[in-house]
Design an enzyme around this catalytic site. Structure first.
Site, PDB file in Angstrom:
ATOM      1  N   LYS A  37     -13.492   0.745  13.256  1.00 39.23           N
ATOM      2  CA  LYS A  37     -14.336   1.944  13.443  1.00 39.23           C
ATOM      3  C   LYS A  37     -14.459   2.263  14.932  1.00 39.23           C
ATOM      4  O   LYS A  37     -14.307   3.403  15.344  1.00 39.23           O
ATOM      5  CB  LYS A  37     -15.746   1.741  12.876  1.00 39.23           C
ATOM      6  N   HIS A  57      -8.637 -20.451  18.881  1.00 40.00           N
ATOM      7  CA  HIS A  57      -7.179 -20.568  18.877  1.00 40.00           C
ATOM      8  C   HIS A  57      -6.522 -19.449  19.685  1.00 40.00           C
ATOM      9  O   HIS A  57      -5.387 -19.071  19.408  1.00 40.00           O
ATOM     10  CB  HIS A  57      -6.662 -20.579  17.434  1.00 40.00           C
ATOM     11  N   ASN A 114       4.760  20.121   4.819  1.00 42.59           N
ATOM     12  CA  ASN A 114       4.146  18.797   4.971  1.00 42.59           C
ATOM     13  C   ASN A 114       5.156  17.764   4.494  1.00 42.59           C
ATOM     14  O   ASN A 114       5.824  17.985   3.491  1.00 42.59           O
ATOM     15  CB  ASN A 114       2.909  18.649   4.078  1.00 42.59           C
ATOM     16  N   GLY A 115       5.218  16.634   5.180  1.00 46.14           N
ATOM     17  CA  GLY A 115       6.134  15.578   4.752  1.00 46.14           C
ATOM     18  C   GLY A 115       7.175  15.307   5.824  1.00 46.14           C
ATOM     19  O   GLY A 115       7.026  15.744   6.972  1.00 46.14           O
ATOM     20  N   CYS A 172      -0.861  16.773   7.685  1.00 46.45           N
ATOM     21  CA  CYS A 172      -0.766  18.216   7.874  1.00 46.45           C
ATOM     22  C   CYS A 172      -1.423  18.940   6.688  1.00 46.45           C
ATOM     23  O   CYS A 172      -1.589  18.360   5.628  1.00 46.45           O
ATOM     24  CB  CYS A 172       0.657  18.716   8.006  1.00 46.45           C
ATOM     25  N   GLU A 219     -13.341  -4.344  10.016  1.00 42.40           N
ATOM     26  CA  GLU A 219     -13.694  -2.938   9.812  1.00 42.40           C
ATOM     27  C   GLU A 219     -14.567  -2.417  10.966  1.00 42.40           C
ATOM     28  O   GLU A 219     -14.390  -1.282  11.421  1.00 42.40           O
ATOM     29  CB  GLU A 219     -14.406  -2.783   8.451  1.00 42.40           C
ATOM     30  N   GLU A 247     -11.082   3.471  16.478  1.00 42.49           N
ATOM     31  CA  GLU A 247     -10.659   4.775  15.967  1.00 42.49           C
ATOM     32  C   GLU A 247     -11.333   5.927  16.695  1.00 42.49           C
ATOM     33  O   GLU A 247     -10.700   6.925  17.011  1.00 42.49           O
ATOM     34  CB  GLU A 247     -11.036   4.913  14.484  1.00 42.49           C
ATOM     35  N   LYS A 292      -6.912  12.023   8.457  1.00 35.70           N
ATOM     36  CA  LYS A 292      -7.639  11.338   7.389  1.00 35.70           C
ATOM     37  C   LYS A 292      -6.713  10.916   6.262  1.00 35.70           C
ATOM     38  O   LYS A 292      -6.852   9.851   5.695  1.00 35.70           O
ATOM     39  CB  LYS A 292      -8.729  12.260   6.834  1.00 35.70           C
ATOM     40  N   ARG A 317      -6.647  16.588   7.950  1.00 38.03           N
ATOM     41  CA  ARG A 317      -5.300  16.104   7.632  1.00 38.03           C
ATOM     42  C   ARG A 317      -4.367  16.156   8.843  1.00 38.03           C
ATOM     43  O   ARG A 317      -3.190  15.807   8.736  1.00 38.03           O
ATOM     44  CB  ARG A 317      -4.693  16.945   6.512  1.00 38.03           C
ATOM     45  N   TRP A 321       0.022  17.485  12.078  1.00 38.89           N
ATOM     46  CA  TRP A 321      -0.073  16.142  12.686  1.00 38.89           C
ATOM     47  C   TRP A 321       1.372  15.787  13.011  1.00 38.89           C
ATOM     48  O   TRP A 321       2.196  15.594  12.099  1.00 38.89           O
ATOM     49  CB  TRP A 321      -0.675  15.155  11.696  1.00 38.89           C
TER      50      TRP A 321
END
Ligand code: G6P
Length: 610
Positions: free
Chosen positions: A487, A506, A100-101, A2, A483, A490, A605, A27, A74
Site C-alpha cells: 500500500k 537473515h 485494449n490489449g 486502458c 500488504e 503504491e 486498477k 484502468r 496505460w
C-alpha cells in the site's frame, strides 16, 4: 488495461465520452483521446497526461456529432505521448480505432504493411489494426467485414472499437481476451470496456464473448461470431448504483473505501451467514463431496489479492486441514500444472479481469481442475468462466490501491475456511460459531481504528520524509506486512518491503539504522513473544518502530516509538483489523508527499495485459 467508451445517440457526444473516460481512468490514465463523426467527417483529439488535459483541449470547441469513441491509455508499447495515444486513425477514408490489449505479432504485421507502402506514425502495437482495416476497407464492402479480415491476422488480446467515415452510423466492436460490453438505451446505444463508463446512462448490458463482433447502431445492435453466423445475446440488468462511483464528500476514493469497510463486513455476513450460524455460499456450485475428498487447494492471484490468498492458505491449512499452495498467477500459469484429480484451483481477484489470473483459470480448466473464484465484480470474465464463485461484496472499488476488497476477501476466506472445515469435520460447530460471533464484532473494531485516523495521520507526517520503510509480521500477519508495504509503495513511491519477522536477521537487519522506520504488526497471537524479540532486535540497532499492538499491551510501549492499538480479538481476526491502520498510514504518508492517491503513477486498477 486502458479504457474504451463509445456512444451513438442524441446526448452531447463529448460529455458522454469524457465522463465515460473519467470513470474508466482507473484502468489507465497516461494519455487519452476521442474521435467523433460529424456531418460524415471524422475528427479526433488526443492528449498526453490525465483526462483533464483532454477536457481542457475540447472544452469550448462545441463539437457536434452523434457518434464517437474514446480511449484512456496505460502505455504498453511506446511512451505515453500524444502520438501513441488512441484513437489511431487511418488515411482516406478515415477510420478510427481504439484498442485494449496487446498484439503480440505486431512487428511482423508492421513490416509487412510497410513493405506494402503503409506509413506508421506511432510506436504502438495498436496502429497495425487500423492499417489493416484501412487495407481491407479498400477491398471490402463494410467496416465490419474489413475488421473481421484484420483481426484474422492478430495474435494476442484485444477489445476494439472502430468508427469509419464510410459508415458514419455505426460503431463496430469485437473482443478476444479483453472485455467489451454494449449498453442498450432508448434511441441510443453505448459501448465500453466495462460498465463503469455507461452505468449512469443504462443498466441494460450485453457482455460480448471472445471472438464475437457487435455492430452497434442507434436503434439496433447485431452480434455475430467472427467469420460466422449472427447470434442472439440476452441483455442483463445490472443492479449497481452509479452513486457508488462518487466520492460522497471524501477527498479521495481511497479514503472513502477505507471508511466503508465496517459496512462491507456487515454486508458479507448478511449474505453468507443470513440466519443463525449456517454459512451459505449460493454460487459455490462445486459439490461438497469434492471438498470432502480434496487433497489440495491451489490459490493463484496477483498483487493485493495474492496477499489475501496467503492468508487464505494459513486459514485453510490450520482449520480445514487442506494442503494449500499459493502462487502468483503469472508464475503458476507457466509452471507444470500437476494434478492428481483431487484439487481445486482458487482464483482471487477484485476485478475478475486480471489477465494473468484469467489466463490461469483457462489453462487450469484445460487440465480439468474445478475452478472457484473469489471476485468482487459480478459478470466479470472470471465470474462467468469459473465453476463456482464467492463474491466479496465490497461494492465498487475505484481507488487504484485496493483496500476494502482486500479486507472483504479476508472475511470471505475465513467464512470459506469454516465452511470447508465443517464439511470435512476438522472443526466443530462450536468452534465455527465462536468465530462467527467474533466476526460480528469486526465492523465495530474497524470503526475504532477509523476513529484514530488523526493519530495515524500524525504518525504518517512524522515519518513521511523517510525514503524507505520495512514492515514485519509473523504467521497470519506476515501477509499483513506484505500488504502494508505494498500500500505504502503504491501510492507514496517510498521503497517499502514486507518481511516475515523471523527472516529479519537473515539479511534485512543490515538495513536498520536510526533513519529506518519499521512497522511491526504485533497483536496478541501465538507468536507474540517472538515478535517482541524481533522488535527488540530493531530497537537495539536504533531503528524506529511503529507497532500495531493489542489494547492493554503495556509492555510493547517500551520498544515502540509509536503504538497504534487494535481491540482484543481472536488471532484469526487480527489480519482483517490490523490492515486498517496500515491503509491509513499509507494514505496519510502519500498525502503528506502530495501524491495522487487515487491514481498513482504507472499503475492501473485492472491489469488486462499479461
Ligand atoms: C493491479 C492493482 C492492484 C491489484 C492487482 C490484482 O496491480 O493495482 O491493486 O491488487 O492488480 O487485481 P485483481 O483485480 O485481480 O485483484
Amino acid at each position: 488495461m486502458c479504457g474504451i467508451v463509445g456512444y451513438i445517440g442524441d446526448k452531447n457526444i463529448t460529455s458522454v465520452l469524457l465522463v465515460g473516460l473519467e470513470r474508466l481512468s482507473y484502468r489507465g490514465y497516461d494519455s487519452s483521446g476521442i474521435a467523433v463523426i460529424s456531418d460524415g467527417e471524422l475528427s479526433w483529439w488526443k492528449r498526453a497526461g490525465k483526462i483533464h488535459e483532454l477536457e481542457n483541449t475540447v472544452k469550448g470547441l462545441n463539437i457536434a456529432g452523434h457518434i464517437g469513441i474514446g480511449h484512456t491509455r496505460w502505455a504498453t508499447h511506446g511512451q505515453p505521448n500524444e502520438v501513441n495515444a488512441h484513437p489511431h486513425i487511418s488515411g482516406t477514408p478515415k477510420v478510427a480505432i481504439v484498442h485494449n490489449g496487446i498484439i503480440e505479432n505486431y512487428l511482423d504485421i508492421r513490416d509487412l504493411l510497410i513493405s506494402e507502402g503503409h506509413v506508421f506514425q506511432s510506436e504502438t502495437d495498436s496502429e497495425v489494426i487500423v492499417k489493416l482495416v484501412e487495407k481491407y476497407l479498400a477491398e471490402s464492402t463494410s467496416l465490419e467485414h474489413a475488421l473481421e479480415l484484420a483481426i484474422n491476422h492478430l495474435h494476442g488480446t484485444y477489445g476494439l472499437a472502430a468508427l469509419s467515415e464510410t459508415e458514419p452510423e455505426k460503431i463496430v466492436v469485437c473482443r478476444k481476451g479483453s472485455p467489451i460490453i454494449i449498453g442498450l438505451g432508448d434511441n441510443e446505444n453505448y459501448v465500453a470496456s466495462d460498465i463503469n463508463a455507461v452505468i449512469q446512462h443504462t443498466k441494460k448490458i450485453v457482455y460480448l464473448d471472445d471472438n464475437q463482433i457487435a455492430i452497434v447502431e442507434r436503434n439496433n445492435v447485431r452480434y455475430k461470431n467472427v467469420n460466422g453466423a449472427f447470434v442472439e445475446k440476452t441483455p442483463q440488468i445490472i443492479k449497481w448504483d452509479s452513486e457508488a462511483a462518487e466520492k460522497q464528500g471524501y477527498p479521495h476514493y481511497m479514503l472513502k473505501e477505507i471508511f466503508e469497510q465496517p459496512t462491507v463486513v456487515r454486508t458479507i455476513l448478511e449474505k453468507y451467514v443470513p440466519s443463525g450460524n449456517q454459512i451459505v455460499f449460493k454460487d459455490l456450485r462445486i459439490s461438497p463431496q469434492i471438498f470432502k475428498q480434496l487433497n489440495r487447494f491451489i490459490i493463484q492471484a496477483c498483487g493485493t489479492s495474492w496477499h489475501a490468498g496467503i492468508i487464505g492458505k494459513y486459514l485453510l491449512e490450520s482449520y480445514a486441514r487442506v494442503f494449500t499452495e499459493v502462487d502468483f498467477s503469472s508464475e503458476f500459469r507457466y509452471r507444470q500444472m500437476l494434478t492428481e484429480g483431487s484439487e481445486v484451483v482458487i482464483a482471487v481477484s477484485q476485478s475478475g479481469e486480471t489477465a494473468d489470473t484469467l489466463a490461469c483459470i483457462r489453462e487450469a480448466k484445460l487440465h480439468h481442475f474445478p475452478i472457484l473464484s473469489f471476485v468482487n465484480v459480478k459478470n466479470s470474465s472470471m465470474d462467468r468462466e469459473s465453476d463456482g464463485v464467492i463474491y466479496s461484496h465490497a461494492g465498487q472499488e475505484i481507488g487504484v490501491a485496493s483496500t476494502k476488497n482486500y479486507l472483504a476477501q479476508l472475511v470471505c476466506f475465513l467464512l470459506f475456511t469454516l465452511y470447508i472445515g465443517r464439511e470435512r469435520g476438522t472443526i466443530t460447530q462450536e468452534e465455527s460459531d465462536t468465530l462467527i460471533i467474533a466476526l460480528q464484532k469486526v465492523p465495530e473494531y474497524i470503526s475504532s481504528i477509523l476513529d484514530k485516523a488523526d493519530q495515524i495521520k500524525t504518525i504518517a507526517e512524522k515519518y513521511g520524509f523517510c525514503r524507505e520503510f520495512l514492515f514485519i509480521g509473523r504467521g497470519l500477519n506476515y501477509p499483513t506486512a506484505l500488504e502494508g508495504a505494498l500500500k505504502l509503495k503504491e501510492i507514496s513511491y517510498i521503497h517499502s518491503t514486507g518481511y516475515a519477522a523471523g527472516e529479519l536477521k537473515h539479511g534485512p537487519i543490515a538495513l536498520i539504522d536510526s533513519k529506518l522506520p519499521v512497522v511491526c504488526i504485533c497483536p496478541s497471537s501465538k507468536t507474540y513473544d517472538k515478535m517482541v524479540s524481533n522488535i527488540q532486535e530493531v530497537k537495539a540497532r536504533k531503528g524506529k518502530t511503529i507497532v500495531i499492538a493489542t489494547e492493554g499491551d503495556t509492555v510493547i510501549k517500551n520498544f515502540a516509538d509509536d503504538v497504534i492499538y487494535i481491540p482484543q480479538m481472536p488471532e484469526e481476526l487480527t489480519p482483517i483489523v490490523s490492515i486498517v491502520p496500515l491503509q491509513l498510514l499509507a494514505y496519510y504518508v502519500a498525502l503528506s508527499l502530495d501524491c495522487d492517491v487515487d491514481q498513482p503513477r504507472n499503475l492501473a486498477k485492472s491489469v488486462t495485459v499479461e
